[in-house]
Design an enzyme around this catalytic site. Structure first.
Site, short mmCIF file in Angstrom:
data_model
loop_
_atom_site.label_atom_id
_atom_site.label_comp_id
_atom_site.label_asym_id
_atom_site.label_seq_id
_atom_site.Cartn_x
_atom_site.Cartn_y
_atom_site.Cartn_z
CG HIS A 30 -1.90 -1.10 1.28
ND1 HIS A 30 -3.25 -0.90 1.17
CD2 HIS A 30 -1.73 -2.44 1.40
CE1 HIS A 30 -3.88 -2.07 1.23
NE2 HIS A 30 -2.98 -3.01 1.38
CG ASP A 128 -4.58 2.19 1.62
OD1 ASP A 128 -3.72 1.89 0.78
OD2 ASP A 128 -5.41 1.34 2.06
#
Length: 497
Positions: A30, A128
């Site tokens: 990520h 995110d």
């Protein structure tokens, strides 16, 4: 003659850069692409960017963030109390609770940028997608809230399908969907191919999947780490759904922007380390297109039995190989900390010369881009997938968890750049199956190699001056800058209009 008086001829002060704050999830898969997104927002679109991490779960941030360009700032949120959570709490629940408890700190950070004292006005918040519980803070402050999806459009399409299925569901009601499932763009999935937690409404994680999707739906837009040619059918389907004549009548879902591929660029220090790497020195001595590279990512662990079977399969294949060996899954009763100690007795000696096993880490992009590398045996994590595509290397797809089985379907059936190991979930892949697949790819995988090379060119084009990913991010940047001067129409207002 009178004295001269200043008429304000001093050089004008530079206009402040609009500021984008990106809220990172701790996983390497990520954080790495988010860091690349931040760099491009700064260097190509004139934003200031700050990547925000969590002190409680810093993960790989300590190693990765210092390598960011100086143009990208970083900030760590203060630690929050987490010791009251159950000891056996799932990682996803821990992260959700961490973000939820950190919202006051996130709000304070954004207000410090947006209160007028900062030289750079806040232009957008980009969490995110696993940090989506922070999205309402963007709405509070009147700035766009976009989510970063480090995975692919297929995962977004699956999320949309789950939300449509639950559109009129009562609170606490969770519904199963029919399989095989046909997603937008023609990706067909059987139950075994679905991401973890999605296969049944009775799965403990299914509720979290649905609730995550509902939070995603509140975003003003989704920035997805993929590119047009990688998921052509799905990209076209989302484009049709965004057409004005569709938006008024269709089930509401945020606009989707394929802006990848974002993969990590080796920095100079890493280049120096890579030059000294035994992996690269060994690859330099191998024939072109002869080596099978085996790596299962930072979170991929095989069982002890499967590790031994993989070793036997590589040995039986007769092919050259470079294997990044990670600690196998154990019951915790063994103190051995060297991954290589778990390999079968005599394996390293019997394969010396044509094989190299290294513990835990290799400079992956440099290995994949090396002329000697022919095939990548991969867990199909999306970062590794994009790195392999960017280097034109076909894959032996060996998915382990999360959405990796779905990725393997795309790579084999839609793109033709991978061959899957037998896909039965939880089954041991035998040495014979491994040896057969490896030999097939190295000795007879010309069609897959040609397709991988074509996709490599498409990945490079995506970020060329007129490439589709570059244009998509430019569209988003223009929206953010326009919203600074005009006030923003919220996602909530659009849905109720």
């Amino acid at each position: 003659m009178g004295s001269l008086t200043s008429t304000g001829s001093a050089p004008p002060r530079a206009r402040p850069r609009p500021h984008v704050v990106l809220l990172a999830s701790p996983g390497a898969g990520h954080l790495i692409p988010m860091a690349e997104l931040a760099r491009r927002l700064v260097e190509l679109h004139g934003f200031a960017a700050t990547i925000v991490t969590f002190t409680n779960l810093s993960g790989p941030a300590g190693q990765l963030l210092p390598r960011l360009p100086a143009s990208v700032a970083t900030a760590a949120l203060p630690a929050v109390r987490m010791d009251d959570l159950p000891a056996d709490a799932h990682d996803g629940f821990v992260l959700l609770e961490l973000v939820r408890r950190s919202v006051p700190n996130i709000r304070a950070l954004l207000r410090s940028i947006n209160d007028g004292s900062s030289a750079a006005p806040l232009a957008a918040l980009v969490p995110d997608f696993l940090c989506s519980v922070a999205l309402p803070v963007a709405a509070e402050l009147g700035v766009p809230g976009y989510l970063f999806i480090p995975s692919n459009l297929a995962l977004v399409a699956l999320t949309r399908h789950i939300l449509e299925l639950h559109e009129d569901a009562a609170p606490g009601e969770y519904r199963d969907f029919a399989v095989p499932l046909e997603l937008l763009g023609g990706v067909s999935l059987c139950r075994e191919d679905l991401p973890d937690g999605c296969g049944s409404s009775r799965h403990p994680g299914y509720e979290q999947v649905v609730e995550l999707g509902r939070r995603i739906r509140a975003a003003d837009g989704l920035l997805v780490n993929t590119f047009y040619e990688m998921e052509l059918g799905t990209a076209e389907a989302f484009k049709r759904l965004a057409a004005p004549e569709q938006v008024a009548d269709a089930f509401f879902f945020p606009p989707v922007f394929p802006v990848g591929p974002f993969v990590r660029r080796p920095d100079p220090d890493e280049a120096d380390a890579g030059a000294l790497s035994p992996c690269l020195e060994w690859l330099d001595r191998q024939p072109v297109g002869s080596v099978v590279y085996v790596a299962f990512g930072s979170g991929g662990a095989l069982s002890v039995e499967q590790t031994a079977e993989l070793a036997a399969g590589l040995e039986a294949s007769g092919q050259r190989f470079l294997w990044v060996v990670r600690m196998p899954r154990t019951d915790g009763g063994d103190d051995e900390e060297d991954p290589l100690a778990w390999l079968p007795e005599g394996f390293l000696g019997r394969t010396r010369g044509r094989g190299l096993a290294v513990a835990a880490w290799a400079p992956q992009v440099r290995v994949l881009s090396h002329p000697a590398t022919a095939v990548f045996v991969s867990h199909c994590g999306w970062n590794s997938t994009l790195e392999s595509v960017g280097c034109g290397v076909p894959m032996l797809a060996w998915p382990l968890y999360a959405e990796q089985r779905m990725n393997a379907v795309i790579l084999e059936e839609k793109l033709g750049v991978a061959l899957r190991v037998p896909p039965e979930v939880g089954c041991l892949v035998t040495r014979h199956e491994i040896a057969t697949a490896v030999k097939e790819l190295v000795e007879g995988g010309q069609k897959l190699r040609r397709r991988a090379e074509d996709l490599q060119k498409a990945a490079a084009h995506a970020w060329s001056p007129e490439g589709p990913s570059r244009r998509a991010l430019e569209e988003v940047a223009v929206k953010w800058k326009a919203a600074l001067g005009s006030g923003r129409e919220s996602n909530t207002c659009r849905r109720s209009a």
